[in-house]
Each structure stands twice: as structure tokens, then as C-alpha cells.
Design an enzyme around this catalytic site. Structure first.
Site, PDB file in Angstrom:
ATOM      1  N   CYS A 116       1.204  -1.059  -0.028  1.00  0.00           N
ATOM      2  CA  CYS A 116      -0.235  -0.230   0.226  1.00  0.00           C
ATOM      3  C   CYS A 116       0.990   1.384  -0.071  1.00  0.00           C
ATOM      4  O   CYS A 116       1.857   1.213   1.072  1.00  0.00           O
ATOM      5  CB  CYS A 116      -0.919   0.246   1.000  1.00  0.00           C
ATOM      6  SG  CYS A 116      -2.098   2.008   1.206  1.00  0.00           S
ATOM      7  N   ASN A 214      -0.614  -9.591  -9.861  1.00  0.00           N
ATOM      8  CA  ASN A 214      -2.142  -8.446  -9.904  1.00  0.00           C
ATOM      9  C   ASN A 214      -1.381  -7.183 -10.412  1.00  0.00           C
ATOM     10  O   ASN A 214      -0.432  -7.268 -10.421  1.00  0.00           O
ATOM     11  CB  ASN A 214      -1.460  -8.209  -8.371  1.00  0.00           C
ATOM     12  CG  ASN A 214      -2.903  -6.958  -7.584  1.00  0.00           C
ATOM     13  OD1 ASN A 214      -2.515  -6.564  -7.276  1.00  0.00           O
ATOM     14  ND2 ASN A 214      -4.164  -7.729  -8.008  1.00  0.00           N
ATOM     15  N   GLY A 216      -3.421  -6.291 -12.864  1.00  0.00           N
ATOM     16  CA  GLY A 216      -3.685  -6.530 -14.621  1.00  0.00           C
ATOM     17  C   GLY A 216      -4.863  -5.772 -15.066  1.00  0.00           C
ATOM     18  O   GLY A 216      -5.372  -6.326 -16.307  1.00  0.00           O
TER      19      GLY A 216
END
Length: 489
Positions: A116, A214, A216
Site C-alpha cells: 500500500c 496482481n 492486470g
């Protein structure tokens, strides 16, 4: 019979953790449409540990982790128990372990967020901030792997160089985690930047644990068949989908995307069924509507101020009323059962009143328990004895206080052990006709007594005398705390 087998992270299609999106309704909908595993939205470890109360709600059939302000931090249910991964943000190994132990009985796995880039996360040394501290990463993951029985994963972003990223992932692999999710962008990159499939591929070829690709949604994933295209481009074991699933969670359907109207109605059904807060429901629906937000329906949704109004926007008012009626009937039935249980355990010799303790009605640091203790000493009775129990249905507390061989309790149940004990003390004091210390009672002798002793201590200090407060005086102003465990009824 459901068999609780460890999660497998190979060949899976996974709902990614998304703030404000990955709540229970979205997770359940993704599972309905074909997702194999679902991640909850990231939760900071401190938010989960801050005096959280775990409540099993029979009406909703959920397990809720509730903060002291009554906000639901995490809600789950049996339907997803063996397929939901709890993601947390943490910068401390022991704190992460404490959270993991708290939730592991109700989830299938634990994930640490290391990707994050938001300031609220990195300022607390969590999320992408961990990428620059491999020692801390190793400490957190090793502690979790050794400390819990459920599989541990982590989700990272890539580093400025492929070599540094691969070296970090190899070090992470040695901690014993079950899988690693890789968002193929650097921490400063955003969705409009192209995803680095080559870096994810290099990671996939460098480690033996499953790699979950992750990032895409923008470049690859527009429909179900694109998921496999993205997986092949990254050589990953599995694919994790975020925004494409947020826009239309039926992306997980082998048969293809469903019309958005049908998807939104399916989502609303779960939101109503599991009492999702209307602001969160509205946010998720707005993400689905996207360019349709300026339509008449979009404007009505934006103006909605309750779950009922949201249902009306989508022509689901009847569903809302029917579901609400079912909940009310179930709640009434459970309350009746609970009352019957209470009646069966009732001691006819206990004096009861329907009272609660409200600290706003009392001077600071003065409570009914203090008044009751003072009265017992004055009357030469043994000090009050409190017996407190907790009700499994709603995790509320009830306390019985024994004074001079007579028992007293409030017929109302409270949110904490302390409140329940204060309520029991009030019942006793009111039965005896003794002041309980409320502001409306006028002059408070305990406060005056405290002021006198404060003046005495100041005088002693001026004269250089011993400043220690006599223990017998302290006792008059300190509540007795019970060392008794709180048994479950």
C-alpha cells in the site's frame, strides 16, 4: 460436512484486498461468481487490537470484530470461512501475531500488506514502507509462520530494479510463507502506468512458492478469458483481481459477464442480508456505475441516505421490507429465548431494578461502587462482592453484588464488566436508600473528603513532612477491583 483443508494458492482466481470494497457483501458475491479465494480490505493491526469485542450475531449469522465505538472492524460468516484471507497492515511482529491469533479461528489465512503506497500506511511504517526494511519483513513473517496454524501470505509491490525485487522475494520465501502476491508496479506508480509483467515473471521463475500476479485490470483483464492471458504473461501460479472485480465482480464467471443491473441487485441483496453500512454499500455501487453516475439512477444513488433508499433506487423496496421483517421476527424470537434462559437462571432472592450507570450523571472519579464501599465500611459490613457473567448471544454483561448477605443486580445487560458492576451497585444503594453520588444529590461528601485530604497533603508538604498518603485513607477513594474471571453463561 465441511472439511477445513489448508488453502492452495495454485491455479486460483482471487479477489484482491481493496479498501472500502473488500467487505463481506463483495467477498460473498465474488465467491458466488467463481472466485476461489477472497481477501478482505486491509486492516491496521492496532485497529483490530484496540479492545476489540468479538460478537457472534445470531440474527445475521456472522462473526463481528467490533471496536469500542461500536464500529464493525471486520465481519465474516460461515459461507467464506475456509476461503477468506484476512489482510492486515503491521510494522511490529508481536502485534501482528496477536491480531493473527485473534482472527485465525474464523479465517482461512493471514496476509501482510507490503504494497500500500498511501501516506496513512507508509507514515506508520506499514504497507510499501516495509519494502525498504527486509529485516522487519523477515521478522513479521517468520513470527507469524511459527505462531499460527493458518497459512501466511504477503502482498508486495516491485522495487526499482528486477534484481533487488527477486532478492527480496527469495528472502521472503525463506520465512516459510505459503504464497506471495505481487502487484506489478512500483510504489510510486499508479493504475494508469503499465503493469510490469516481466518482473512478475522473473519472480515466478526465481522461487518455488506460488506467485499471485496482481495489477492486470487496466492492461489485460476485461473479461474472464483475459485472466488466463495475464497469468501466462507473468508465468504466475494464480491471478488476483482488484479493479476489474470492483467494476463488475461477475468477471469471475466462466460463462461471461452479467448485465451490470443484475450484478448490482445481487450485491444489494448481500448488503441488506448482512446489514452492511449504507455508506459502504453506496460507495461500492458507485464504483460499479462509473460513467453512469450522471444518469438519473446514478444521481438518485448519490442522494440516498439509507439502505432503504438505496433499495428504492434499484426497485428493491419489497426485498428490503421482506428481509427487514424476517430479521425483526428472528430478533424477537432470540430475545424471547434469551429471556427464558435468564428466567431459568434467576435467583428469587436477588433484588432487581432496570438501571444503567451513566458516568455523565456523576462527578469525575466518583462512582456508585465507591459510595457502596464507603457505606459498607461505615456500617462495618464486609466489602461488596461482585459476580459478573457474560451472555454468549450478544456478549453483554450482568453483575450481581452481595452486600450483607443480600444480592442485587440490574435487570439490564451492559456492554462491559465495569458498567454492569456499577449498575449492580446502584440497585443496592437505591434499595438501601443510601446516596449514590449523583450530581443532582447536591453536596458530595466523598469529594469534600478528598478535598480535605488534598489540603492536608499540601500542608504536610509545606512543613516538609512525609508525603506518602496513608493506605487507610487511599482505600476510601479507590474502587475495589474484582480479580474474578468472567465465566460464560
Amino acid at each position: 460436512m465441511t472439511v477445513n483443508t489448508p488453502l492452495c494458492f495454485r491455479g486460483k482466481k482471487i479477489l484482491a484486498p481493496m479498501v472500502r470494497v473488500g467487505t463481506l457483501p463483495m467477498r460473498l458475491l465474488a465467491l458466488d461468481y467463481g472466485a476461489d479465494i477472497v481477501y478482505c480490505e486491509v486492516r491496521a493491526d492496532e485497529a483490530v487490537l484496540s479492545d476489540n469485542i468479538i460478537i457472534k450475531k445470531k440474527v445475521l449469522e456472522t462473526v463481528d470484530f467490533v471496536a469500542p465505538n461500536e464500529r464493525v472492524v471486520f465481519r465474516t460468516c460461515e459461507r467464506e470461512r475456509h476461503r477468506v484471507v484476512f489482510q492486515m497492515g503491521s510494522a511490529d511482529a508481536e502485534r501482528a501475531l496477536a491480531v493473527a491469533k485473534l482472527v485465525e479461528g474464523d479465517v482461512a489465512g493471514i496476509d501482510i500488506n507490503m504494497g500500500c503506497p498511501k501516506e496513512y500506511s507508509t507514515k506508520a511504517s506499514m504497507g510499501a514502507a516495509l519494502l525498504s526494511d527486509p529485516d522487519k519483513i523477515e521478522s513479521i513473517l517468520t513470527t507469524l509462520v511459527k505462531g499460527i496454524c493458518k497459512p501466511v501470505t504477503c502482498k508486495i509491490r516491485i522495487l526499482p530494479s528486477v534484481e533487488d525485487t527477486v532478492n527480496l522475494v527469495k528472502r521472503i520465501e525463506k520465512t516459510g510463507i505459503a504464497a506471495i502476491a505481487v502487484h506489478g508496479r512500483k510504489k510510486e506508480e499508479r493504475p494508469q502506468h503499465p503493469v510490469h509483467c516481466d518482473v512478475i515473471k522473473a519472480i515466478s521463475e526465481a522461487v518455488s512458492i506460488p506467485v499471485i500476479a496482481n495489477g492486470g485490470s487496466h492492461d489485460f483483464i476485461k473479461e474472464y478469458t483475459d485472466i488466463e492471458t495475464f497469468r501466462k504473461a507473468t508465468a504466475a501460479s494464480s491471478v488476483m483481481i482488484a479493479r476489474a472485480a470492483m467494476w463488475n465482480p461477475s468477471i469471475f464467471r466462466k460463462e461471461g459477464l452479467l448485465p451490470l443491473k443484475e450484478v448490482m441487485q445481487d450485491y444489494i441483496k448481500y448488503a441488506v442480508r448482512y446489514d452492511n453500512h449504507y455508506t459502504n454499500t453506496k460507495y461500492c455501487l458507485c464504483q460499479m456505475l462509473r460513467e453512469q453516475l450522471e444518469t438519473t439512477q446514478g444521481k438518485k444513488l448519490h442522494a440516498a441516505q439509507s439502505t432503504q433508499e438505496i433499495c428504492e433506487v434499484f426497485e428493491m423496496a419489497d426485498f428490503y421490507e421482506e428481509t427487514t421483517a424476517i430479521f425483526e421476527a428472528k430478533k424477537t424470537s432470540l430475545e424471547t429465548e434469551t429471556q427464558d434462559e435468564d428466567d431459568q437462571m434467576e435467583d428469587p432472592d436477588v433484588i432487581k431494578m432496570a438501571v444503567r450507570f451513566d458516568k455523565r450523571e456523576y462527578p469525575p472519579q466518583i462512582t456508585p461502587k465507591m459510595y457502596l464501599l464507603e457505606w459498607c465500611r461505615k456500617e462495618k459490613h464486609p466489602q461488596p462482592v461482585y459476580e459478573t457473567v457474560q451472555r454468549p448471544l450478544d456478549r453483554l454483561f450482568c453483575s450481581v453484588v452481595t452486600v450483607a448477605e443480600q444480592k442485587y443486580r440490574s435487570s439490564l445487560w451492559d456492554k462491559s464488566k465495569k458498567l454492569a458492576e456499577q449498575a449492580a451497585a446502584i440497585v443496592c444503594l437505591r434499595t438501601l436508600g443510601v446516596p449514590e453520588g449523583k450530581l443532582c444529590e447536591g453536596e458530595n461528601h466523598l469529594i469534600n473528603k478528598r478535598k480535605r485530604e488534598d489540603r492536608e497533603r499540601l500542608n504536610n508538604r509545606d512543613h516538609g513532612e512525609d508525603l506518602a498518603e496513608p493506605s487507610h485513607k487511599k482505600a476510601n477513594f479507590t474502587e475495589e477491583t474484582s480479580d474474578m474471571d468472567v465465566p460464560k453463561m
